[in-house]
Scaffold this active site. Structure first.
Site, PDB file in Angstrom:
ATOM      1  N   ASP A 101       0.886  -1.157   0.000  1.00  0.00           N
ATOM      2  CA  ASP A 101       0.000   0.000   0.000  1.00  0.00           C
ATOM      3  C   ASP A 101       0.935   1.221   0.000  1.00  0.00           C
ATOM      4  OD1 ASP A 101      -2.353   1.642   0.482  1.00  0.00           O
ATOM      5  OD2 ASP A 101      -1.575   1.859   2.523  1.00  0.00           O
TER       6      ASP A 101
ATOM      7  N   ASP B 241      -0.051   5.079   0.810  1.00  0.00           N
ATOM      8  CA  ASP B 241      -0.294   6.060   1.870  1.00  0.00           C
ATOM      9  C   ASP B 241      -0.242   5.412   3.246  1.00  0.00           C
ATOM     10  OD1 ASP B 241      -0.854   8.211   0.061  1.00  0.00           O
ATOM     11  OD2 ASP B 241      -2.848   7.399  -0.261  1.00  0.00           O
TER      12      ASP B 241
ATOM     13  N   ARG C  20     -11.549   8.333  -2.625  1.00  0.00           N
ATOM     14  CA  ARG C  20     -11.926   9.742  -2.390  1.00  0.00           C
ATOM     15  C   ARG C  20     -13.446   9.899  -2.234  1.00  0.00           C
ATOM     16  NH1 ARG C  20      -9.693  13.283  -7.012  1.00  0.00           N
ATOM     17  NH2 ARG C  20      -7.900  11.946  -6.530  1.00  0.00           N
TER      18      ARG C  20
HETATM   19  C1  BG6 Z   1      -5.747   5.855   0.072  1.00  0.00           C
HETATM   20  C2  BG6 Z   1      -5.796   6.690   1.325  1.00  0.00           C
HETATM   21  O1  BG6 Z   1      -4.457   5.373  -0.134  1.00  0.00           O
HETATM   22  O2  BG6 Z   1      -6.127   6.637  -1.060  1.00  0.00           O
HETATM   23  C3  BG6 Z   1      -7.169   7.307   1.486  1.00  0.00           C
HETATM   24  O3  BG6 Z   1      -5.519   5.867   2.452  1.00  0.00           O
HETATM   25  C4  BG6 Z   1      -7.539   8.095   0.224  1.00  0.00           C
HETATM   26  O4  BG6 Z   1      -7.171   8.151   2.618  1.00  0.00           O
HETATM   27  C5  BG6 Z   1      -7.441   7.187  -0.989  1.00  0.00           C
HETATM   28  O5  BG6 Z   1      -8.865   8.614   0.331  1.00  0.00           O
HETATM   29  C6  BG6 Z   1      -7.761   7.911  -2.295  1.00  0.00           C
HETATM   30  O6  BG6 Z   1      -6.773   8.876  -2.537  1.00  0.00           O
HETATM   31  P1  BG6 Z   1      -6.827   9.975  -3.673  1.00  0.00           P
HETATM   32  O7  BG6 Z   1      -5.415  10.487  -3.740  1.00  0.00           O
HETATM   33  O8  BG6 Z   1      -7.255   9.298  -4.946  1.00  0.00           O
HETATM   34  O9  BG6 Z   1      -7.812  11.010  -3.253  1.00  0.00           O
HETATM   35 MG    MG Z   2      -2.680   3.216   3.565  1.00  0.00          MG
END
Ligand code: BG6
Ligand code: MG
Length: 224
Positions: free
Chosen positions: A8, A10, A48
Protein backbone atom coordinates in the site's frame (compact mmCIF):
# COMPACT_ATOMS: atom_id res chain seq x y z
CA UNK A 1 6.36 -19.51 -0.72
CA UNK A 2 5.91 -15.77 -0.96
CA UNK A 3 7.38 -14.53 -4.26
CA UNK A 4 5.81 -11.08 -4.43
CA UNK A 5 5.08 -8.20 -2.07
CA UNK A 6 2.33 -5.65 -2.72
CA UNK A 7 2.79 -2.34 -0.91
CA UNK A 8 0.00 0.00 0.00
CA UNK A 9 1.31 3.54 -0.52
CA UNK A 10 -0.29 6.06 1.87
CA UNK A 11 0.78 5.29 5.43
CA UNK A 12 3.13 2.44 4.40
CA UNK A 13 5.77 4.00 2.16
CA UNK A 14 5.03 7.66 2.81
CA UNK A 15 3.09 9.58 5.41
CA UNK A 16 0.59 11.21 3.04
CA UNK A 17 -2.15 10.06 5.42
CA UNK A 18 -1.58 13.26 7.43
CA UNK A 19 -2.06 15.37 4.26
CA UNK A 20 -5.31 13.54 3.47
CA UNK A 21 -6.46 14.36 7.00
CA UNK A 22 -5.55 18.06 6.73
CA UNK A 23 -7.22 18.42 3.32
CA UNK A 24 -10.48 16.76 4.45
CA UNK A 25 -10.40 18.83 7.64
CA UNK A 26 -10.22 22.07 5.69
CA UNK A 27 -13.01 21.02 3.33
CA UNK A 28 -15.22 19.94 6.25
CA UNK A 29 -14.52 23.15 8.19
CA UNK A 30 -15.51 25.25 5.15
CA UNK A 31 -18.81 23.33 5.02
CA UNK A 32 -19.38 23.41 8.78
CA UNK A 33 -19.23 19.60 9.01
CA UNK A 34 -17.82 17.83 12.06
CA UNK A 35 -14.55 16.07 11.27
CA UNK A 36 -11.80 14.81 13.58
CA UNK A 37 -8.97 12.29 13.73
CA UNK A 38 -11.28 9.55 14.94
CA UNK A 39 -13.51 9.91 11.86
CA UNK A 40 -10.35 10.17 9.75
CA UNK A 41 -9.18 6.72 10.94
CA UNK A 42 -12.16 5.19 9.09
CA UNK A 43 -11.02 6.79 5.82
CA UNK A 44 -7.70 4.94 5.58
CA UNK A 45 -7.57 2.99 2.33
CA UNK A 46 -11.01 4.23 1.26
CA UNK A 47 -11.40 5.98 -2.13
CA UNK A 48 -11.93 9.74 -2.39
CA UNK A 49 -15.67 9.54 -3.13
CA UNK A 50 -16.34 6.82 -0.53
CA UNK A 51 -14.40 8.92 2.03
CA UNK A 52 -16.55 11.94 1.19
CA UNK A 53 -19.73 9.89 1.67
CA UNK A 54 -18.51 8.87 5.14
CA UNK A 55 -17.73 12.50 6.05
CA UNK A 56 -21.13 13.70 4.77
CA UNK A 57 -22.87 11.39 7.26
CA UNK A 58 -22.21 14.22 9.73
CA UNK A 59 -23.56 16.94 7.42
CA UNK A 60 -26.71 18.82 8.39
CA UNK A 61 -28.07 18.90 4.86
CA UNK A 62 -28.29 16.81 1.70
CA UNK A 63 -25.63 17.31 -0.99
CA UNK A 64 -26.38 16.76 -4.69
CA UNK A 65 -24.06 14.62 -6.83
CA UNK A 66 -22.75 17.79 -8.46
CA UNK A 67 -21.99 19.34 -5.07
CA UNK A 68 -20.27 16.13 -3.96
CA UNK A 69 -18.05 16.15 -7.04
CA UNK A 70 -17.21 19.79 -6.28
CA UNK A 71 -16.26 18.97 -2.67
CA UNK A 72 -14.09 16.01 -3.72
CA UNK A 73 -12.36 18.23 -6.28
CA UNK A 74 -11.81 20.92 -3.66
CA UNK A 75 -10.31 18.43 -1.20
CA UNK A 76 -8.04 17.01 -3.88
CA UNK A 77 -6.82 20.49 -4.84
CA UNK A 78 -5.79 21.16 -1.23
CA UNK A 79 -4.21 17.69 -1.00
CA UNK A 80 -2.26 18.07 -4.25
CA UNK A 81 -0.87 21.39 -3.00
CA UNK A 82 0.21 19.73 0.25
CA UNK A 83 2.02 16.86 -1.46
CA UNK A 84 4.08 19.22 -3.63
CA UNK A 85 6.54 19.44 -0.74
CA UNK A 86 7.10 15.64 -0.61
CA UNK A 87 10.70 14.57 -1.05
CA UNK A 88 12.50 11.18 -1.04
CA UNK A 89 13.54 11.89 2.59
CA UNK A 90 9.84 11.90 3.56
CA UNK A 91 9.55 8.15 3.05
CA UNK A 92 8.54 6.38 6.27
CA UNK A 93 11.34 4.78 8.34
CA UNK A 94 12.39 1.42 6.92
CA UNK A 95 10.37 1.83 3.71
CA UNK A 96 13.24 2.41 1.29
CA UNK A 97 15.37 -0.34 2.90
CA UNK A 98 12.46 -2.80 2.64
CA UNK A 99 11.87 -2.04 -1.04
CA UNK A 100 15.58 -2.37 -1.84
CA UNK A 101 16.04 -5.56 0.23
CA UNK A 102 13.14 -7.28 -1.53
CA UNK A 103 14.36 -6.27 -5.00
CA UNK A 104 17.85 -7.53 -4.25
CA UNK A 105 16.38 -10.71 -2.74
CA UNK A 106 14.57 -11.53 -6.00
CA UNK A 107 11.05 -10.78 -4.73
CA UNK A 108 8.72 -9.04 -7.21
CA UNK A 109 7.24 -5.82 -5.81
CA UNK A 110 4.10 -3.86 -6.67
CA UNK A 111 2.00 -0.98 -5.46
CA UNK A 112 -1.66 -1.62 -4.54
CA UNK A 113 -3.17 1.73 -3.58
CA UNK A 114 -6.65 3.29 -3.73
CA UNK A 115 -5.11 6.67 -4.56
CA UNK A 116 -5.48 8.30 -7.95
CA UNK A 117 -2.48 10.46 -6.99
CA UNK A 118 -0.18 7.40 -6.84
CA UNK A 119 1.87 8.29 -9.98
CA UNK A 120 2.70 11.81 -8.77
CA UNK A 121 3.52 10.64 -5.22
CA UNK A 122 5.88 7.91 -6.52
CA UNK A 123 7.50 10.57 -8.67
CA UNK A 124 7.89 13.00 -5.74
CA UNK A 125 9.59 10.38 -3.57
CA UNK A 126 11.74 9.07 -6.44
CA UNK A 127 10.31 5.52 -6.52
CA UNK A 128 8.65 5.48 -9.95
CA UNK A 129 11.15 3.03 -11.44
CA UNK A 130 11.38 0.71 -8.41
CA UNK A 131 8.21 -1.32 -8.86
CA UNK A 132 7.51 -4.24 -11.19
CA UNK A 133 3.82 -3.26 -11.33
CA UNK A 134 1.47 -0.55 -10.12
CA UNK A 135 -2.27 -0.93 -9.47
CA UNK A 136 -3.93 2.23 -8.14
CA UNK A 137 -7.15 4.22 -7.88
CA UNK A 138 -7.00 5.03 -11.59
CA UNK A 139 -7.31 1.35 -12.53
CA UNK A 140 -10.09 0.07 -10.27
CA UNK A 141 -13.82 0.60 -9.74
CA UNK A 142 -14.17 -0.79 -6.21
CA UNK A 143 -12.19 0.58 -3.29
CA UNK A 144 -10.73 -1.42 -0.36
CA UNK A 145 -12.01 -3.50 1.49
CA UNK A 146 -12.82 -4.92 -1.95
CA UNK A 147 -9.82 -7.02 -3.10
CA UNK A 148 -9.84 -5.61 -6.67
CA UNK A 149 -6.67 -3.51 -6.38
CA UNK A 150 -4.57 -6.37 -4.92
CA UNK A 151 -5.86 -8.94 -7.41
CA UNK A 152 -5.00 -6.52 -10.23
CA UNK A 153 -1.50 -5.97 -8.79
CA UNK A 154 -0.93 -9.77 -8.63
CA UNK A 155 -2.19 -10.13 -12.19
CA UNK A 156 0.15 -7.39 -13.38
CA UNK A 157 3.03 -9.16 -11.62
CA UNK A 158 1.93 -12.43 -13.19
CA UNK A 159 1.90 -14.03 -9.71
CA UNK A 160 -0.74 -16.28 -8.11
CA UNK A 161 -2.55 -14.56 -5.22
CA UNK A 162 -1.32 -17.11 -2.67
CA UNK A 163 2.31 -16.16 -3.37
CA UNK A 164 1.63 -12.50 -2.49
CA UNK A 165 2.21 -10.70 0.79
CA UNK A 166 0.42 -7.34 1.19
CA UNK A 167 1.79 -4.59 3.44
CA UNK A 168 -1.00 -2.40 4.80
CA UNK A 169 -1.64 0.31 7.40
CA UNK A 170 -5.44 0.33 7.00
CA UNK A 171 -8.00 -2.10 8.41
CA UNK A 172 -9.89 -1.80 5.07
CA UNK A 173 -6.67 -2.86 3.31
CA UNK A 174 -6.09 -5.81 5.64
CA UNK A 175 -9.64 -6.98 4.87
CA UNK A 176 -9.05 -6.50 1.14
CA UNK A 177 -5.87 -8.61 1.28
CA UNK A 178 -7.59 -11.37 3.26
CA UNK A 179 -10.47 -11.36 0.74
CA UNK A 180 -7.91 -11.69 -2.05
CA UNK A 181 -6.53 -14.81 -0.31
CA UNK A 182 -3.22 -13.08 0.38
CA UNK A 183 -1.13 -12.89 3.51
CA UNK A 184 -0.78 -9.48 5.09
CA UNK A 185 1.70 -7.59 7.21
CA UNK A 186 -0.14 -4.95 9.26
CA UNK A 187 1.90 -1.83 10.08
CA UNK A 188 1.03 1.48 11.74
CA UNK A 189 -2.72 1.66 12.43
CA UNK A 190 -3.08 -1.95 11.24
CA UNK A 191 -0.30 -3.23 13.50
CA UNK A 192 -2.90 -4.46 15.97
CA UNK A 193 -5.27 -5.93 13.39
CA UNK A 194 -6.19 -9.49 14.43
CA UNK A 195 -6.70 -10.42 10.76
CA UNK A 196 -3.11 -9.64 9.78
CA UNK A 197 -0.78 -12.64 9.28
CA UNK A 198 2.06 -10.69 10.90
CA UNK A 199 2.21 -7.30 12.62
CA UNK A 200 4.89 -4.67 13.13
CA UNK A 201 4.59 -1.09 14.41
CA UNK A 202 6.80 0.09 11.53
CA UNK A 203 8.78 -1.27 8.58
CA UNK A 204 11.81 -0.06 10.52
CA UNK A 205 11.29 -2.86 13.06
CA UNK A 206 11.17 -5.80 10.66
CA UNK A 207 13.04 -7.42 7.78
CA UNK A 208 10.26 -8.53 5.45
CA UNK A 209 12.78 -10.51 3.37
CA UNK A 210 13.99 -12.44 6.44
CA UNK A 211 10.39 -13.16 7.41
CA UNK A 212 9.63 -14.49 3.92
CA UNK A 213 12.75 -16.67 3.99
CA UNK A 214 11.89 -18.08 7.40
CA UNK A 215 8.37 -19.01 6.27
CA UNK A 216 9.05 -21.08 3.15
CA UNK A 217 5.98 -23.27 3.55
CA UNK A 218 2.77 -21.74 4.80
CA UNK A 219 -0.39 -23.57 5.78
CA UNK A 220 -2.70 -21.22 3.89
CA UNK A 221 -5.91 -22.93 5.00
CA UNK A 222 -4.87 -22.53 8.63
CA UNK A 223 -3.87 -18.90 8.16
CA UNK A 224 -7.08 -17.94 6.40
C1 BG6 B 1 -5.75 5.85 0.07
C2 BG6 B 1 -5.80 6.69 1.33
O1 BG6 B 1 -4.46 5.37 -0.13
O2 BG6 B 1 -6.13 6.64 -1.06
C3 BG6 B 1 -7.17 7.31 1.49
O3 BG6 B 1 -5.52 5.87 2.45
C4 BG6 B 1 -7.54 8.09 0.22
O4 BG6 B 1 -7.17 8.15 2.62
C5 BG6 B 1 -7.44 7.19 -0.99
O5 BG6 B 1 -8.86 8.61 0.33
C6 BG6 B 1 -7.76 7.91 -2.30
O6 BG6 B 1 -6.77 8.88 -2.54
P1 BG6 B 1 -6.83 9.98 -3.67
O7 BG6 B 1 -5.42 10.49 -3.74
O8 BG6 B 1 -7.25 9.30 -4.95
O9 BG6 B 1 -7.81 11.01 -3.25
MG1 MG C 1 -2.68 3.22 3.57
Amino acid sequence: MISAVIFDLDGVLVSTDEFHYLAWKQMAADEGIKFDREINEHLRGISRMDSLELILRNARRHYTEEEKNGLAKKKNKIYVELIQSLKPEDMLPGAKRTVEELRTGGIKIAIGSSSKNTPSILNQIGLTDYFDAVADGNHITRSKPDPEVFLLAAKRLNKPFDECLVIEDAQSGVEAAVSAGMQVLGVGSASSSPQATIRSKSLNDISVLDWIKSNPVMDYNKKL
